[in-house]
Design a protein around this motif. Sequence first.
Motif, PDB file in Angstrom:
ATOM      1  N   PRO A  87     -30.742  -5.663 -56.125  1.00  0.00           N
ATOM      2  CA  PRO A  87     -30.676  -6.080 -54.915  1.00  0.00           C
ATOM      3  C   PRO A  87     -29.783  -4.172 -54.063  1.00  0.00           C
ATOM      4  N   ASN A  88     -30.098  -4.393 -52.622  1.00  0.00           N
ATOM      5  CA  ASN A  88     -29.020  -4.099 -52.289  1.00  0.00           C
ATOM      6  C   ASN A  88     -28.101  -4.311 -51.393  1.00  0.00           C
ATOM      7  N   VAL A  89     -26.739  -3.515 -52.509  1.00  0.00           N
ATOM      8  CA  VAL A  89     -25.783  -4.670 -52.404  1.00  0.00           C
ATOM      9  C   VAL A  89     -24.277  -3.271 -51.696  1.00  0.00           C
ATOM     10  N   LYS A  90     -23.305  -4.368 -50.365  1.00  0.00           N
ATOM     11  CA  LYS A  90     -22.859  -3.263 -49.642  1.00  0.00           C
ATOM     12  C   LYS A  90     -21.102  -3.989 -49.836  1.00  0.00           C
ATOM     13  N   ARG A  91     -20.669  -2.874 -49.643  1.00  0.00           N
ATOM     14  CA  ARG A  91     -19.753  -3.170 -49.834  1.00  0.00           C
ATOM     15  C   ARG A  91     -18.218  -2.766 -48.116  1.00  0.00           C
ATOM     16  N   THR A  92     -17.383  -3.759 -48.119  1.00  0.00           N
ATOM     17  CA  THR A  92     -17.162  -3.522 -46.573  1.00  0.00           C
ATOM     18  C   THR A  92     -15.742  -4.329 -47.049  1.00  0.00           C
ATOM     19  N   GLN A  93     -14.723  -3.037 -46.257  1.00  0.00           N
ATOM     20  CA  GLN A  93     -13.580  -3.395 -46.097  1.00  0.00           C
ATOM     21  C   GLN A  93     -13.402  -3.941 -44.200  1.00  0.00           C
ATOM     22  N   TYR A  94     -12.495  -4.680 -44.523  1.00  0.00           N
ATOM     23  CA  TYR A  94     -12.155  -4.954 -43.058  1.00  0.00           C
ATOM     24  C   TYR A  94     -10.686  -5.577 -43.007  1.00  0.00           C
ATOM     25  N   THR A  95      -9.679  -5.662 -41.969  1.00  0.00           N
ATOM     26  CA  THR A  95      -8.494  -6.028 -42.051  1.00  0.00           C
ATOM     27  C   THR A  95      -8.014  -7.395 -41.304  1.00  0.00           C
ATOM     28  N   LEU A  96      -7.549  -7.874 -42.331  1.00  0.00           N
ATOM     29  CA  LEU A  96      -7.713  -9.512 -42.325  1.00  0.00           C
ATOM     30  C   LEU A  96      -6.120  -9.769 -41.184  1.00  0.00           C
ATOM     31  N   THR A  97      -6.546 -10.457 -40.321  1.00  0.00           N
ATOM     32  CA  THR A  97      -5.454 -10.495 -38.809  1.00  0.00           C
ATOM     33  C   THR A  97      -4.843 -12.034 -39.205  1.00  0.00           C
ATOM     34  N   MET A  98      -6.312 -12.841 -39.251  1.00  0.00           N
ATOM     35  CA  MET A  98      -5.171 -14.954 -39.662  1.00  0.00           C
ATOM     36  C   MET A  98      -6.851 -15.647 -40.063  1.00  0.00           C
ATOM     37  N   LEU A  99      -6.079 -16.514 -40.188  1.00  0.00           N
ATOM     38  CA  LEU A  99      -6.635 -17.930 -41.115  1.00  0.00           C
ATOM     39  C   LEU A  99      -6.341 -18.997 -40.106  1.00  0.00           C
ATOM     40  N   ASP A 101      -8.689 -22.931 -40.030  1.00  0.00           N
ATOM     41  CA  ASP A 101      -9.375 -23.064 -40.307  1.00  0.00           C
ATOM     42  C   ASP A 101     -10.418 -23.123 -41.537  1.00  0.00           C
ATOM     43  N   GLY A 102      -9.868 -22.468 -42.285  1.00  0.00           N
ATOM     44  CA  GLY A 102     -10.572 -21.678 -43.201  1.00  0.00           C
ATOM     45  C   GLY A 102     -10.885 -20.378 -43.205  1.00  0.00           C
ATOM     46  N   TYR A 103     -11.490 -20.115 -42.107  1.00  0.00           N
ATOM     47  CA  TYR A 103     -12.192 -18.489 -41.823  1.00  0.00           C
ATOM     48  C   TYR A 103     -11.119 -18.031 -41.634  1.00  0.00           C
ATOM     49  N   ALA A 104     -11.688 -16.625 -41.824  1.00  0.00           N
ATOM     50  CA  ALA A 104     -10.868 -15.417 -41.631  1.00  0.00           C
ATOM     51  C   ALA A 104     -11.243 -15.026 -40.744  1.00  0.00           C
ATOM     52  N   ILE A 113     -13.394  -8.267 -33.266  1.00  0.00           N
ATOM     53  CA  ILE A 113     -13.002  -9.856 -34.165  1.00  0.00           C
ATOM     54  C   ILE A 113     -13.990 -10.369 -35.428  1.00  0.00           C
ATOM     55  N   ARG A 114     -14.681 -11.011 -36.080  1.00  0.00           N
ATOM     56  CA  ARG A 114     -15.515 -11.364 -36.739  1.00  0.00           C
ATOM     57  C   ARG A 114     -14.455 -12.258 -37.526  1.00  0.00           C
ATOM     58  N   GLU A 115     -15.176 -13.011 -37.218  1.00  0.00           N
ATOM     59  CA  GLU A 115     -14.208 -14.715 -37.150  1.00  0.00           C
ATOM     60  C   GLU A 115     -15.694 -16.025 -38.182  1.00  0.00           C
ATOM     61  N   ASP A 116     -16.727 -15.342 -38.629  1.00  0.00           N
ATOM     62  CA  ASP A 116     -18.011 -15.786 -39.303  1.00  0.00           C
ATOM     63  C   ASP A 116     -17.856 -16.606 -40.247  1.00  0.00           C
ATOM     64  N   LEU A 117     -16.948 -15.283 -41.250  1.00  0.00           N
ATOM     65  CA  LEU A 117     -16.224 -15.894 -42.827  1.00  0.00           C
ATOM     66  C   LEU A 117     -15.490 -15.981 -43.311  1.00  0.00           C
ATOM     67  N   LYS A 118     -15.849 -17.274 -44.411  1.00  0.00           N
ATOM     68  CA  LYS A 118     -14.870 -18.728 -44.936  1.00  0.00           C
ATOM     69  C   LYS A 118     -14.070 -17.574 -45.765  1.00  0.00           C
ATOM     70  N   MET A 119     -13.185 -18.245 -45.711  1.00  0.00           N
ATOM     71  CA  MET A 119     -12.202 -17.249 -46.844  1.00  0.00           C
ATOM     72  C   MET A 119     -12.945 -18.253 -47.751  1.00  0.00           C
ATOM     73  N   PRO A 120     -12.902 -17.902 -48.998  1.00  0.00           N
ATOM     74  CA  PRO A 120     -13.030 -18.768 -50.896  1.00  0.00           C
ATOM     75  C   PRO A 120     -11.846 -19.327 -51.087  1.00  0.00           C
ATOM     76  N   ASP A 121     -11.879 -20.759 -51.256  1.00  0.00           N
ATOM     77  CA  ASP A 121     -10.617 -21.594 -52.202  1.00  0.00           C
ATOM     78  C   ASP A 121      -9.485 -20.863 -52.307  1.00  0.00           C
ATOM     79  N   SER A 122     -10.579 -20.163 -53.835  1.00  0.00           N
ATOM     80  CA  SER A 122      -9.541 -19.206 -55.100  1.00  0.00           C
ATOM     81  C   SER A 122      -8.959 -18.456 -54.355  1.00  0.00           C
ATOM     82  N   LEU A 123      -9.015 -18.352 -52.559  1.00  0.00           N
ATOM     83  CA  LEU A 123      -8.748 -16.564 -52.408  1.00  0.00           C
ATOM     84  C   LEU A 123      -7.037 -17.248 -50.961  1.00  0.00           C
ATOM     85  N   ILE A 124      -7.457 -18.610 -50.493  1.00  0.00           N
ATOM     86  CA  ILE A 124      -6.374 -19.110 -49.689  1.00  0.00           C
ATOM     87  C   ILE A 124      -4.682 -18.620 -49.695  1.00  0.00           C
TER      88      ILE A 124
END
Length: 162
Positions: A87-99, A101-104, A113-124
């Motif tokens: 697989p082509n795997v890409k790691r990107t770093q973003y700045t989390l500004t707020m959460l 409804d579970g979305y980062a 700003i991106r708001e389409d990724l859900k914060m995994p429950d284990s990291l909330i």
Amino acid sequence: PTKEMSQDEETFENVDAGASLTYPMECGQVRKGGYLVVKGFPCKVVDVSVSKTGKHGHAKCSIVALDIFTNKKLELMSPSTHNVEIPNVKRTQYTLTMLEDGYAHLMMDDGTIREDLKMPDSLIEEAEKLLDKEGEAQTDVLQAMGKEQIMGVRVMPGGGGD
């Protein structure tokens, strides 16, 4: 038949600017710590063993790998000369500004700003603590085979007292 072919060509061109999700590699070239597609899942290789078989048989690779998104253990057996998908795997770093409804809310380098990724429950919980204390946090987002997931959250580099 010509019409069918032109329809196929059109759908092919719509694929993400030709960036392929995987590429082939000979099974014997796969190394521990590398990536591999097992049963359709992008995985990180944790163990590779090669067994020689009989006088005219091919060497077989036995690979143990963990799904990079779920950490589920998967195994693959293949002749060492056969191709496997990487697989082509890409790691990107973003700045989390707020959460919300579970979305980062993730700020990209250009300030959008991106708001389409859900914060995994284990990291909330960890993410909320960092946001309360620091106001922002750094996230690692892993991308492979059309899927994206937040893998980690930590204090911004140079953060803690600005």
